[in-house]
Write a protein that holds these residues in place. Sequence first.
Motif, mmCIF file in Angstrom:
data_model
loop_
_atom_site.group_PDB
_atom_site.id
_atom_site.type_symbol
_atom_site.label_atom_id
_atom_site.label_comp_id
_atom_site.label_asym_id
_atom_site.label_seq_id
_atom_site.Cartn_x
_atom_site.Cartn_y
_atom_site.Cartn_z
ATOM 1 N N HIS A 152 51.524 -12.926 48.193
ATOM 2 C CA HIS A 152 51.288 -11.142 47.812
ATOM 3 C C HIS A 152 50.266 -10.477 48.247
ATOM 4 N N GLN A 153 50.290 -9.042 47.880
ATOM 5 C CA GLN A 153 49.215 -8.282 47.896
ATOM 6 C C GLN A 153 48.857 -7.816 46.636
ATOM 7 N N ASP A 154 47.576 -7.479 46.181
ATOM 8 C CA ASP A 154 47.334 -6.905 44.974
ATOM 9 C C ASP A 154 47.397 -5.305 45.122
ATOM 10 N N LEU A 155 48.201 -4.480 44.421
ATOM 11 C CA LEU A 155 48.651 -3.301 44.463
ATOM 12 C C LEU A 155 48.547 -2.347 43.477
ATOM 13 N N THR A 156 47.893 -2.921 42.294
ATOM 14 C CA THR A 156 47.769 -1.861 41.274
ATOM 15 C C THR A 156 46.137 -1.681 40.710
ATOM 16 N N ILE A 157 46.028 -0.472 40.043
ATOM 17 C CA ILE A 157 44.888 -0.258 39.538
ATOM 18 C C ILE A 157 44.984 0.090 38.040
ATOM 19 N N ALA A 158 43.878 0.139 37.638
ATOM 20 C CA ALA A 158 44.175 0.279 35.629
ATOM 21 C C ALA A 158 43.334 1.792 35.638
ATOM 22 N N VAL A 159 44.129 2.480 34.909
ATOM 23 C CA VAL A 159 43.927 4.010 34.555
ATOM 24 C C VAL A 159 43.652 4.310 33.260
ATOM 25 N N ARG A 160 43.106 5.533 32.885
ATOM 26 C CA ARG A 160 42.974 5.854 31.542
ATOM 27 C C ARG A 160 44.360 6.712 31.069
ATOM 28 N N GLU A 161 44.691 7.592 31.830
ATOM 29 C CA GLU A 161 45.828 8.313 31.350
ATOM 30 C C GLU A 161 46.965 8.547 32.564
ATOM 31 N N ARG A 162 47.943 8.721 32.105
ATOM 32 C CA ARG A 162 49.247 8.909 33.323
ATOM 33 C C ARG A 162 49.248 10.345 33.621
ATOM 34 N N ALA A 163 49.620 10.322 34.765
ATOM 35 C CA ALA A 163 49.496 11.806 35.433
ATOM 36 C C ALA A 163 50.713 11.947 36.356
ATOM 37 N N ASN A 164 51.314 13.038 36.419
ATOM 38 C CA ASN A 164 52.434 13.256 37.648
ATOM 39 C C ASN A 164 51.859 13.636 38.908
ATOM 40 N N VAL A 165 51.489 12.694 39.799
ATOM 41 C CA VAL A 165 50.583 12.844 40.657
ATOM 42 C C VAL A 165 51.432 12.051 41.866
ATOM 43 N N SER A 166 51.566 12.867 43.018
ATOM 44 C CA SER A 166 52.340 12.171 44.113
ATOM 45 C C SER A 166 51.724 11.108 44.839
ATOM 46 N N GLY A 167 52.623 10.209 45.137
ATOM 47 C CA GLY A 167 51.901 9.005 45.808
ATOM 48 C C GLY A 167 51.447 7.754 44.797
ATOM 49 N N PHE A 168 51.511 8.136 43.620
ATOM 50 C CA PHE A 168 51.039 7.123 42.483
ATOM 51 C C PHE A 168 52.172 6.727 41.717
ATOM 52 N N GLY A 169 52.522 5.302 41.616
ATOM 53 C CA GLY A 169 53.678 4.936 40.974
ATOM 54 C C GLY A 169 54.131 3.652 41.636
ATOM 55 N N PRO A 170 55.201 2.620 40.986
ATOM 56 C CA PRO A 170 55.631 3.094 39.459
ATOM 57 C C PRO A 170 54.267 2.820 38.512
ATOM 58 N N TRP A 171 54.485 3.193 37.424
ATOM 59 C CA TRP A 171 53.451 2.975 36.202
ATOM 60 C C TRP A 171 53.999 1.853 35.344
ATOM 61 N N THR A 172 52.973 1.098 34.983
ATOM 62 C CA THR A 172 53.449 -0.135 34.123
ATOM 63 C C THR A 172 52.190 -0.491 33.018
ATOM 64 N N MET A 173 52.445 -1.081 31.879
ATOM 65 C CA MET A 173 51.423 -1.368 31.219
ATOM 66 C C MET A 173 51.243 -2.866 31.065
ATOM 67 N N LYS A 174 49.875 -3.312 31.105
ATOM 68 C CA LYS A 174 49.268 -4.712 31.370
ATOM 69 C C LYS A 174 48.078 -4.812 30.150
ATOM 70 N N ALA A 175 48.682 -5.915 29.166
ATOM 71 C CA ALA A 175 47.926 -6.168 28.297
ATOM 72 C C ALA A 175 47.242 -4.877 27.603
ATOM 73 N N GLY A 176 48.205 -3.929 27.250
ATOM 74 C CA GLY A 176 47.749 -2.711 26.911
ATOM 75 C C GLY A 176 46.998 -1.545 27.425
ATOM 76 N N ILE A 177 46.868 -1.805 28.677
ATOM 77 C CA ILE A 177 46.266 -0.936 29.713
ATOM 78 C C ILE A 177 47.249 -0.452 30.681
ATOM 79 N N LEU A 178 47.055 0.917 30.947
ATOM 80 C CA LEU A 178 48.038 1.618 31.688
ATOM 81 C C LEU A 178 47.521 1.280 33.415
ATOM 82 N N HIS A 179 48.655 0.788 34.038
ATOM 83 C CA HIS A 179 48.441 0.553 35.492
ATOM 84 C C HIS A 179 49.265 1.124 36.429
ATOM 85 N N VAL A 180 48.902 1.545 37.981
ATOM 86 C CA VAL A 180 49.716 2.047 38.521
ATOM 87 C C VAL A 180 49.478 1.634 40.047
#
Length: 239
Positions: free
Chosen positions: A98-126
């Motif tokens: 596999h490749q690592d494809l996600t980052i951890a962010v503070r808040e969700r935003a409707n930004v082109s090119g970012f997604g899908p959004w997931t929660m991992k251990a209570g932290i927002l990832h995209v």
Amino acid sequence: MILNNADTTTAFKKRVEQDGFAVVPSCLDEATVEHLSKQFDGTRHPERNLLSVPSVRTLAISRPVREIVEAVLGPECFAVRGIFFNKTRSSNWKVVWHQDLTIAVRERANVSGFGPWTMKAGILHVQPPQEVMSDLLAIRLHLDESGIDNGPLRIIAGSHRKGRLSTEQIGNWNKETSVTCTVPKGGALVMRPLLLHASSSCAIPKSRRVIHLEFAAAELPHGLDWHDRVSAEQPDFHP
């Protein structure tokens, strides 16, 4: 110094850019390994959000770690995520290619090119655009020897330069060219997240503890913020 001179630093950066990885046999001194090994003992389960742990934040700005990461990303880089991995007798898993494809962010935003959004251990990832992932660098710091018998990471050199791959592309890639990355206790494996990688279960179940830190050298676009940020200039923890 971990990297002795300008020529060594230049060669190291060139190797990481070309192959997508490099093994540094000696990174952490014995005292640091012993201190971290007591905190992250052999029974501790894998966990995320490690940059909230003071000792790991200190590790992220330590001279040996910064020297290695700065050789590739430059002096303005900062840590953005920390994960603890541990293969034990009761948690001895296999990781497929596999490749690592996600980052951890503070808040969700409707930004082109970012997604899908997931929660991992209570932290927002995209999943961000490819160019964001391409600029990140991970350093895996080993608290135990990672030998042939305890599930070392396997990688395919240069695969990160092909960008984000589909499941079909990953499945069709010739794995015979893979490299097994054995790393001594106290050593480090530096890698680009888009590098194809996998690992087998341990043949002899025993601890294979790794503190995985990810670094960036630029802010996220469109007002998005990294969930964590630890730089050499701002080491203190403010939850």
